[in-house]
Design an enzyme around this catalytic site. Structure first.
Site, PDB file in Angstrom:
ATOM      1  N   LYS A 185       0.760  -1.188   0.007  1.00 19.81           N
ATOM      2  CA  LYS A 185       0.134  -0.053   0.015  1.00 19.81           C
ATOM      3  C   LYS A 185       0.939   1.228  -0.041  1.00 19.81           C
ATOM      4  O   LYS A 185       1.529   1.459   0.858  1.00 19.81           O
ATOM      5  CB  LYS A 185      -0.859   0.093   1.252  1.00 19.81           C
ATOM      6  CG  LYS A 185      -1.987   1.219   1.172  1.00 19.81           C
ATOM      7  CD  LYS A 185      -2.595   1.462   2.506  1.00 19.81           C
ATOM      8  CE  LYS A 185      -1.881   2.500   3.333  1.00 19.81           C
ATOM      9  NZ  LYS A 185      -1.911   3.878   2.327  1.00 19.81           N
ATOM     10  N   GLY A 216       6.790   4.398   8.647  1.00 27.48           N
ATOM     11  CA  GLY A 216       6.028   5.488   8.958  1.00 27.48           C
ATOM     12  C   GLY A 216       6.116   5.921  10.358  1.00 27.48           C
ATOM     13  O   GLY A 216       6.968   5.766  11.018  1.00 27.48           O
ATOM     14  N   SER A 217       4.873   6.519  10.762  1.00 31.15           N
ATOM     15  CA  SER A 217       5.008   7.114  12.287  1.00 31.15           C
ATOM     16  C   SER A 217       5.251   6.134  13.351  1.00 31.15           C
ATOM     17  O   SER A 217       4.560   5.136  13.243  1.00 31.15           O
ATOM     18  CB  SER A 217       3.753   7.990  12.330  1.00 31.15           C
ATOM     19  OG  SER A 217       2.668   7.231  12.385  1.00 31.15           O
ATOM     20  N   THR A 218       5.772   6.498  14.186  1.00 32.67           N
ATOM     21  CA  THR A 218       5.952   5.622  15.678  1.00 32.67           C
ATOM     22  C   THR A 218       4.393   5.329  16.137  1.00 32.67           C
ATOM     23  O   THR A 218       4.327   4.074  16.557  1.00 32.67           O
ATOM     24  CB  THR A 218       6.474   6.302  16.799  1.00 32.67           C
ATOM     25  OG1 THR A 218       7.795   6.425  15.956  1.00 32.67           O
ATOM     26  CG2 THR A 218       6.684   5.477  17.860  1.00 32.67           C
ATOM     27  N   GLU A 219       3.551   6.214  15.899  1.00 29.91           N
ATOM     28  CA  GLU A 219       2.083   5.980  16.473  1.00 29.91           C
ATOM     29  C   GLU A 219       1.614   4.715  15.798  1.00 29.91           C
ATOM     30  O   GLU A 219       0.897   3.795  16.400  1.00 29.91           O
ATOM     31  CB  GLU A 219       1.298   7.263  16.255  1.00 29.91           C
ATOM     32  CG  GLU A 219      -0.100   7.323  16.838  1.00 29.91           C
ATOM     33  CD  GLU A 219      -0.748   8.763  16.476  1.00 29.91           C
ATOM     34  OE1 GLU A 219      -0.289   9.494  15.509  1.00 29.91           O
ATOM     35  OE2 GLU A 219      -2.022   8.711  16.653  1.00 29.91           O
ATOM     36  N   GLY A 231       2.923   2.592  13.948  1.00 30.38           N
ATOM     37  CA  GLY A 231       3.955   1.599  14.185  1.00 30.38           C
ATOM     38  C   GLY A 231       3.394   0.797  15.481  1.00 30.38           C
ATOM     39  O   GLY A 231       3.448  -0.475  15.378  1.00 30.38           O
ATOM     40  N   CYS A 256      12.932  10.407   7.957  1.00 31.02           N
ATOM     41  CA  CYS A 256      12.948   9.766   9.352  1.00 31.02           C
ATOM     42  C   CYS A 256      14.471   9.877   9.933  1.00 31.02           C
ATOM     43  O   CYS A 256      14.462  10.001  11.205  1.00 31.02           O
ATOM     44  CB  CYS A 256      12.473   8.378   9.286  1.00 31.02           C
ATOM     45  SG  CYS A 256      13.386   7.436   8.044  1.00 31.02           S
ATOM     46  N   GLU A 298       9.497  14.486  16.880  1.00 29.87           N
ATOM     47  CA  GLU A 298       9.746  14.588  15.320  1.00 29.87           C
ATOM     48  C   GLU A 298       8.881  15.701  14.593  1.00 29.87           C
ATOM     49  O   GLU A 298       7.799  15.699  14.761  1.00 29.87           O
ATOM     50  CB  GLU A 298       9.611  13.152  14.765  1.00 29.87           C
ATOM     51  CG  GLU A 298      10.267  12.985  13.335  1.00 29.87           C
ATOM     52  CD  GLU A 298       9.763  11.745  12.793  1.00 29.87           C
ATOM     53  OE1 GLU A 298       8.710  11.148  12.666  1.00 29.87           O
ATOM     54  OE2 GLU A 298      10.699  11.212  12.255  1.00 29.87           O
TER      55      GLU A 298
HETATM   56  P1  NDP Z   1       1.358   7.396   9.013  1.00 28.52           P
HETATM   57  O1  NDP Z   1       2.488   6.457   9.858  1.00 28.52           O
HETATM   58  O2  NDP Z   1       0.103   7.495   9.242  1.00 28.52           O
HETATM   59  O3  NDP Z   1       1.556   6.764   7.217  1.00 28.52           O
HETATM   60  C1  NDP Z   1       2.295   5.903   7.060  1.00 28.52           C
HETATM   61  C2  NDP Z   1       1.743   4.962   6.083  1.00 28.52           C
HETATM   62  O4  NDP Z   1       0.709   4.097   7.092  1.00 28.52           O
HETATM   63  C3  NDP Z   1       0.763   5.451   5.066  1.00 28.52           C
HETATM   64  O5  NDP Z   1       0.687   4.651   3.807  1.00 28.52           O
HETATM   65  C4  NDP Z   1      -0.564   5.371   5.823  1.00 28.52           C
HETATM   66  O6  NDP Z   1      -1.665   5.576   4.887  1.00 28.52           O
HETATM   67  C5  NDP Z   1      -0.398   4.172   6.494  1.00 28.52           C
HETATM   68  N1  NDP Z   1      -1.393   4.121   7.675  1.00 28.52           N
HETATM   69  C6  NDP Z   1      -2.089   5.255   8.374  1.00 28.52           C
HETATM   70  N2  NDP Z   1      -2.701   4.566   9.315  1.00 28.52           N
HETATM   71  C7  NDP Z   1      -2.388   3.225   9.299  1.00 28.52           C
HETATM   72  C8  NDP Z   1      -2.941   2.102  10.274  1.00 28.52           C
HETATM   73  N3  NDP Z   1      -3.847   2.441  11.203  1.00 28.52           N
HETATM   74  N4  NDP Z   1      -2.716   0.805   9.836  1.00 28.52           N
HETATM   75  C9  NDP Z   1      -1.869   0.639   8.703  1.00 28.52           C
HETATM   76  N5  NDP Z   1      -1.258   1.706   8.099  1.00 28.52           N
HETATM   77  C10 NDP Z   1      -1.660   2.988   8.324  1.00 28.52           C
HETATM   78  O7  NDP Z   1       2.081   8.720   8.793  1.00 28.52           O
HETATM   79  P2  NDP Z   1       1.665  10.231   8.375  1.00 28.52           P
HETATM   80  O8  NDP Z   1       1.871  10.214   6.994  1.00 28.52           O
HETATM   81  O9  NDP Z   1       0.139  10.299   9.028  1.00 28.52           O
HETATM   82  O10 NDP Z   1       2.606  11.153   8.855  1.00 28.52           O
HETATM   83  C11 NDP Z   1       2.519  11.425  10.512  1.00 28.52           C
HETATM   84  C12 NDP Z   1       4.028  11.912  11.032  1.00 28.52           C
HETATM   85  O11 NDP Z   1       4.703  10.409  10.938  1.00 28.52           O
HETATM   86  C13 NDP Z   1       4.991  12.595  10.204  1.00 28.52           C
HETATM   87  O12 NDP Z   1       4.485  13.928  10.597  1.00 28.52           O
HETATM   88  C14 NDP Z   1       6.148  12.312  10.714  1.00 28.52           C
HETATM   89  O13 NDP Z   1       6.520  12.625  11.844  1.00 28.52           O
HETATM   90  C15 NDP Z   1       5.969  10.797  10.770  1.00 28.52           C
HETATM   91  N6  NDP Z   1       6.539   9.830   9.747  1.00 28.52           N
HETATM   92  C16 NDP Z   1       7.610   9.235   9.682  1.00 28.52           C
HETATM   93  C17 NDP Z   1       8.183   8.432   8.392  1.00 28.52           C
HETATM   94  C18 NDP Z   1       9.428   7.624   8.399  1.00 28.52           C
HETATM   95  O14 NDP Z   1       9.824   7.365   7.355  1.00 28.52           O
HETATM   96  N7  NDP Z   1       9.623   7.310   9.573  1.00 28.52           N
HETATM   97  C19 NDP Z   1       7.321   8.792   7.462  1.00 28.52           C
HETATM   98  C20 NDP Z   1       6.085   9.407   7.295  1.00 28.52           C
HETATM   99  C21 NDP Z   1       5.616   9.869   8.255  1.00 28.52           C
HETATM  100  P3  NDP Z   1      -2.374   7.069   4.479  1.00 28.52           P
HETATM  101  O15 NDP Z   1      -1.126   7.765   3.670  1.00 28.52           O
HETATM  102  O16 NDP Z   1      -3.340   6.818   3.697  1.00 28.52           O
HETATM  103  O17 NDP Z   1      -2.625   7.784   5.883  1.00 28.52           O
END
Ligand code: NDP
Length: 477
Positions: A183, A235-238, A240, A291, A388
């Site tokens: 995805k 993606g985000s720690t939340e 994760g 990140c 972050e």
């Molecule tokens: P997210 O963690 O929400 O997004 C990362 C991926 O996970 C996207 O494909 C997202 O889909 C998907 N996703 C969202 N919710 C769920 C879920 N409940 N279960 C499974 N997959 C999910 O990051 P955000 O884009 O909301 O960014 C928020 C913050 O996270 C940023 O401000 C940054 O601090 C951090 N971040 C860190 C990254 C890294 O490389 N470590 C990368 C991106 C963000 P969708 O895009 O459709 O929401």
């Protein structure tokens, strides 16, 4: 103001071969997803680029079944040398279509064309080349004779490096004999769907790679699908944390690559001009949407004033604007939501008493932009030192002794990366030993290579991507 004036040098957006609509890719075909279509926009102009069909949970189920069939019938049993040919083909096709991919990535993400052209796309190709080399040598990877794949991998990637994160996930999965349901992020689905075309061009057997665009609920559908053997998430720690809870108690394997708050540590013997380049690269590359960004500058108290003066001068020469312009250093913030988050955190820096300095650049009237910003007089307790920001905002702290630098650098729940700037090799080795981060760069920053494992400690996640260590996450070992 910048001492240099540059005439505009825009890359042609026609190279992107932008289509009015894109569709999910399941079992080797582009299909009508049964989810609600989304519109993806150019964050530099806010114009709609294309409509993208999305998957529903039932489409995810169809994709997982296709991936399972492809795994059982074709991919798992195919000799590694044959799998390698597909990976080599994909790598070459990425190279052949590199200009198209770079322009499309810049349009959809907002990153400067010089970054997508010179870093994202070539590094994505490099990941396929590198892992193609492993496909027939897994017996010698150090995981015992004849290591077996896991099965179907569910992969969820973010918006900051859309094609590159796809390559980090798909290349090792395929090389080790797994099939994939991936995805892309909601705001940056386009290059993943062009990658699907590349899979077709490479004659990849149907079902080996499936791309299911959609929002977070589609990520959840992947995570919760009972026939998925492994989840790889960046993606985000939340999110994760949420995924870790959902996967707990199931046989699914999990690797998480999450957030960071890296310290870039400058000692008083460092070559300061070189360090300034590394600091700029560390925090302003990709608008700070990285990140492992060096978002905390830890400067030796004896050089901090000189360093800040040089840094502010260098920041004033950064060109912010049209991401398609080849001279642009700082492009657009990926979304209105991310811009709001950056503003909110920067405002908290003001409120908590840090001193803000902003590069004097003109912000375009349309699109999502944030000028390069540095906060000095930052205390460890401030939010801008702890959270972050994921934007072009640097927080500066100081230290007096190496031990204090280590204590401050490690004073974070994250642990993804760090940078050390010093002339002394022995100090570099000592620091690398003391710092609790997956990567420590010495006299450089943000260096990536498919041969080098990347990953974090603590709240930055677990598992490694890249290098021999990265294979482990996709093998039953
Ligand atoms: P997210 O963690 O929400 O997004 C990362 C991926 O996970 C996207 O494909 C997202 O889909 C998907 N996703 C969202 N919710 C769920 C879920 N409940 N279960 C499974 N997959 C999910 O990051 P955000 O884009 O909301 O960014 C928020 C913050 O996270 C940023 O401000 C940054 O601090 C951090 N971040 C860190 C990254 C890294 O490389 N470590 C990368 C991106 C963000 P969708 O895009 O459709 O929401």
């Amino acid at each position: 103001m910048s001492p240099w004036e540059y005439a505009p040098a825009p890359e042609s957006r026609d190279l992107a071969n932008l289509k009015p609509s894109y569709r999910p890719f399941i079992d080797g075909e582009f299909v009508d997803g049964s989810g609600e279509p989304l519109k993806t926009i150019n964050p530099a102009t806010e114009e709609v680029l294309a409509e993208v069909g999305t998957a529903s949970a039932s489409d995810v189920d169809i994709a997982v079944k296709a991936a399972r069939r492809a795994y059982a019938r074709v991919w798992r049993t195919m000799p590694g040398a044959e799998r390698a040919k597909y990976l080599f083909r994909i790598a070459r096709l990425i190279q052949e279509r590199s200009r198209e991919l770079a322009v499309l990535e810049t349009l959809d993400n907002g990153k400067p064309i010089k970054e997508s052209r010179d870093a994202d796309v070539p590094t994505a190709a490099a990941h396929f080349f590198y892992h193609a080399g492993w496909a027939d040598k897994l017996d010698y990877a150090g995981y015992g004779p004849d290591p077996q794949p896991l099965g179907v991998a569910g992969q969820i990637i973010p918006w900051n490096f859309p094609l590159l994160m796809l390559a980090w996930k798909v290349a090792p999965a395929l090389a080790t004999g797994n099939t994939v349901v991936l995805k892309p992020a909601e705001t940056t689905p386009l290059t993943a769907l062009v990658f699907a075309e590349i899979c077709q061009q490479a004659d990849l057997p149907p079902g080996v790679v499936n791309i299911v665009p959609g929002a977070g609920d589609i990520g959840t559908a992947i995570v919760e699908h009972p026939d998925i053997d492994k989840i790889a998430f960046t993606g985000s720690t939340e999110v994760g944390r949420l995924i870790q809870r959902q996967v707990a108690g199931t046989p699914k394997r999990l690797t998480l690559e999450l957030g960071g708050k890296a310290a870039n540590i400058v000692f008083d013997d460092a070559p300061l001009d070189q360090a300034v380049e590394g600091i700029v690269n560390g925090i302003f590359y990709n608008q700070g949407h990285v990140c492992c960004a060096g978002s905390r500058l830890l400067a030796s108290e004896s050089v901090v004033d000189e360093l800040l003066e040089k840094l502010r001068y260098r920041m004033s020469t950064l060109r912010l604007g049209d991401p398609l312009d080849k001279n642009t250093d700082i492009g657009a913030i990926n979304s209105a939501a991310q811009l709001a988050k950056i503003r909110e955190l920067a405002d908290s820096g003001d409120a908590e008493g840090a001193q803000r300095w902003t590069s004097p650049c003109r912000i375009p009237d349309r699109g999502f932009f944030f000028a390069p910003t540095v906060f000095s007089r930052v205390e460890q307790s401030m939010r801008i030192a702890r959270e972050e920001i994921f934007g072009p905002v640097l927080s500066v702290l100081t230290f007096r002794t190496p031990a204090e630098a280590v204590t401050k650098a490690n004073n974070t729940p994250y642990g993804l990366s760090a940078g050390v700037w010093t002339e002394k090799g022995s100090r570099i080795l000592w620091m690398a030993d003391q710092l609790r981060s997956g990567v420590v760069w010495a006299n450089t920053f943000n260096r990536f290579d498919p041969t080098a494992p990347f990953g974090g400690y603590q709240e930055s996640g677990f598992g490694r991507e890249g290098g021999r260590a990265g294979l482990e996450g996709y093998l039953d070992v």
